[in-house]
Design a protein around this motif. Structure first.
Motif, mmCIF file in Angstrom:
data_model
loop_
_atom_site.group_PDB
_atom_site.id
_atom_site.type_symbol
_atom_site.label_atom_id
_atom_site.label_comp_id
_atom_site.label_asym_id
_atom_site.label_seq_id
_atom_site.Cartn_x
_atom_site.Cartn_y
_atom_site.Cartn_z
ATOM 1 N N GLN A 1 -13.742 -25.051 96.103
ATOM 2 C CA GLN A 1 -14.275 -25.829 95.098
ATOM 3 C C GLN A 1 -15.295 -24.942 94.281
ATOM 4 O O GLN A 1 -15.697 -25.250 92.883
ATOM 5 N N ASN A 2 -16.212 -24.429 94.794
ATOM 6 C CA ASN A 2 -17.122 -23.189 94.137
ATOM 7 C C ASN A 2 -16.160 -22.303 93.347
ATOM 8 O O ASN A 2 -16.820 -21.838 92.246
ATOM 9 N N LYS A 3 -15.091 -21.825 93.610
ATOM 10 C CA LYS A 3 -14.467 -20.953 93.065
ATOM 11 C C LYS A 3 -13.544 -21.539 91.869
ATOM 12 O O LYS A 3 -12.747 -21.000 91.215
ATOM 13 N N GLY A 4 -13.888 -22.829 91.633
ATOM 14 C CA GLY A 4 -13.033 -23.665 90.577
ATOM 15 C C GLY A 4 -11.378 -23.945 90.936
ATOM 16 O O GLY A 4 -10.577 -24.089 90.075
ATOM 17 N N ARG A 5 -11.229 -23.758 92.351
ATOM 18 C CA ARG A 5 -9.965 -24.037 92.633
ATOM 19 C C ARG A 5 -9.795 -25.207 93.754
ATOM 20 O O ARG A 5 -9.191 -25.296 94.659
ATOM 21 N N ALA A 6 -10.291 -26.268 93.107
ATOM 22 C CA ALA A 6 -10.070 -27.489 93.866
ATOM 23 C C ALA A 6 -8.928 -28.128 94.215
ATOM 24 O O ALA A 6 -8.678 -28.502 95.348
ATOM 25 N N ASN A 7 -7.684 -27.784 93.503
ATOM 26 C CA ASN A 7 -6.245 -28.187 93.988
ATOM 27 C C ASN A 7 -5.949 -27.468 95.122
ATOM 28 O O ASN A 7 -5.264 -28.190 95.880
ATOM 29 N N GLU A 8 -6.416 -26.336 95.439
ATOM 30 C CA GLU A 8 -5.869 -25.687 96.654
ATOM 31 C C GLU A 8 -6.606 -25.987 97.686
ATOM 32 O O GLU A 8 -5.959 -25.741 98.849
ATOM 33 N N CYS A 9 -7.673 -26.777 97.632
ATOM 34 C CA CYS A 9 -8.340 -27.116 99.013
ATOM 35 C C CYS A 9 -7.879 -28.333 99.256
ATOM 36 O O CYS A 9 -8.273 -29.061 100.519
ATOM 37 N N ILE A 10 -7.012 -29.096 98.707
ATOM 38 C CA ILE A 10 -6.516 -30.438 99.052
ATOM 39 C C ILE A 10 -5.929 -30.375 100.369
ATOM 40 O O ILE A 10 -6.056 -31.414 101.363
ATOM 41 N N GLN A 11 -5.033 -29.296 100.868
ATOM 42 C CA GLN A 11 -4.306 -29.335 102.400
ATOM 43 C C GLN A 11 -5.629 -29.193 103.385
ATOM 44 O O GLN A 11 -5.517 -29.945 104.194
ATOM 45 N N TYR A 12 -6.713 -28.547 102.978
ATOM 46 C CA TYR A 12 -8.029 -28.511 104.019
ATOM 47 C C TYR A 12 -8.327 -29.713 104.214
ATOM 48 O O TYR A 12 -8.912 -30.431 105.077
ATOM 49 N N GLN A 13 -8.385 -30.612 102.930
ATOM 50 C CA GLN A 13 -9.049 -32.000 103.106
ATOM 51 C C GLN A 13 -8.194 -33.026 103.886
ATOM 52 O O GLN A 13 -8.954 -33.646 104.738
ATOM 53 N N HIS A 14 -6.815 -32.735 103.636
ATOM 54 C CA HIS A 14 -6.063 -33.701 104.501
ATOM 55 C C HIS A 14 -6.262 -33.238 106.011
ATOM 56 O O HIS A 14 -6.406 -34.348 106.925
ATOM 57 N N VAL A 15 -6.428 -32.088 106.480
ATOM 58 C CA VAL A 15 -6.514 -31.624 107.746
ATOM 59 C C VAL A 15 -7.925 -32.252 108.324
ATOM 60 O O VAL A 15 -8.136 -32.725 109.481
ATOM 61 N N LEU A 16 -8.922 -31.935 107.564
ATOM 62 C CA LEU A 16 -10.366 -32.718 108.083
ATOM 63 C C LEU A 16 -10.138 -34.061 108.036
ATOM 64 O O LEU A 16 -10.796 -34.709 109.021
ATOM 65 N N HIS A 17 -9.621 -34.787 107.015
ATOM 66 C CA HIS A 17 -9.639 -36.325 107.326
ATOM 67 C C HIS A 17 -8.943 -36.721 108.412
ATOM 68 O O HIS A 17 -9.165 -37.330 109.184
ATOM 69 N N ARG A 18 -7.812 -35.915 109.019
ATOM 70 C CA ARG A 18 -6.798 -36.167 109.856
ATOM 71 C C ARG A 18 -7.907 -36.004 111.252
ATOM 72 O O ARG A 18 -7.822 -36.750 112.306
ATOM 73 N N ASN A 19 -8.507 -35.053 111.236
ATOM 74 C CA ASN A 19 -9.457 -34.579 112.216
ATOM 75 C C ASN A 19 -10.491 -35.736 112.496
ATOM 76 O O ASN A 19 -10.618 -36.189 113.702
ATOM 77 N N LEU A 20 -10.947 -36.124 111.049
ATOM 78 C CA LEU A 20 -12.152 -37.198 111.444
ATOM 79 C C LEU A 20 -11.555 -38.625 111.812
ATOM 80 O O LEU A 20 -12.254 -39.186 112.640
ATOM 81 N N ILE A 21 -10.539 -39.022 111.452
ATOM 82 C CA ILE A 21 -9.849 -40.135 112.018
ATOM 83 C C ILE A 21 -9.634 -40.065 113.574
ATOM 84 O O ILE A 21 -9.867 -41.175 114.389
ATOM 85 N N TYR A 22 -9.127 -38.704 113.864
ATOM 86 C CA TYR A 22 -8.792 -38.747 115.214
ATOM 87 C C TYR A 22 -9.982 -38.808 116.126
ATOM 88 O O TYR A 22 -10.195 -39.674 117.200
ATOM 89 N N LEU A 23 -11.298 -38.356 115.812
ATOM 90 C CA LEU A 23 -12.580 -38.197 116.491
ATOM 91 C C LEU A 23 -13.144 -39.758 116.337
ATOM 92 O O LEU A 23 -13.648 -40.339 117.373
#
Length: 77
Positions: free
Chosen positions: A39-61
């Protein structure tokens, strides 16, 4: 691949222990750092896959915490 990802045929058979939870928390820390960096590099679209994994992990926890309400209350004490 995320520690929380479990294929359909293994669901319900995985053992949840402190080591697994700690690995998930460490993975989440790395994911958040990676997301912020993109996000700091202005590449927000490229971090979506990581946000999905983070979301899945948080739901699991959260699911683990909901299934074990007594252990969550002990941790708060």
């Amino acid at each position: 691949m995320s520690v929380a990802y479990v294929s359909d045929w293994l669901r319900g058979k995985a053992e949840v222990n402190q080591e697994t939870i700690q690995r998930l928390l460490e993975e989440n820390d790395q994911l958040i750092r990676c997301i912020v960096e993109y996000q700091n590099k202005g590449r927000a679209n490229e971090c979506i896959q990581y946000q999905h994994v983070l979301h899945r992990n948080l739901i699991y926890l959260a699911t683990i915490a909901d299934a074990n309400p007594t252990s969550a209350s002990k941790a708060m004490e």
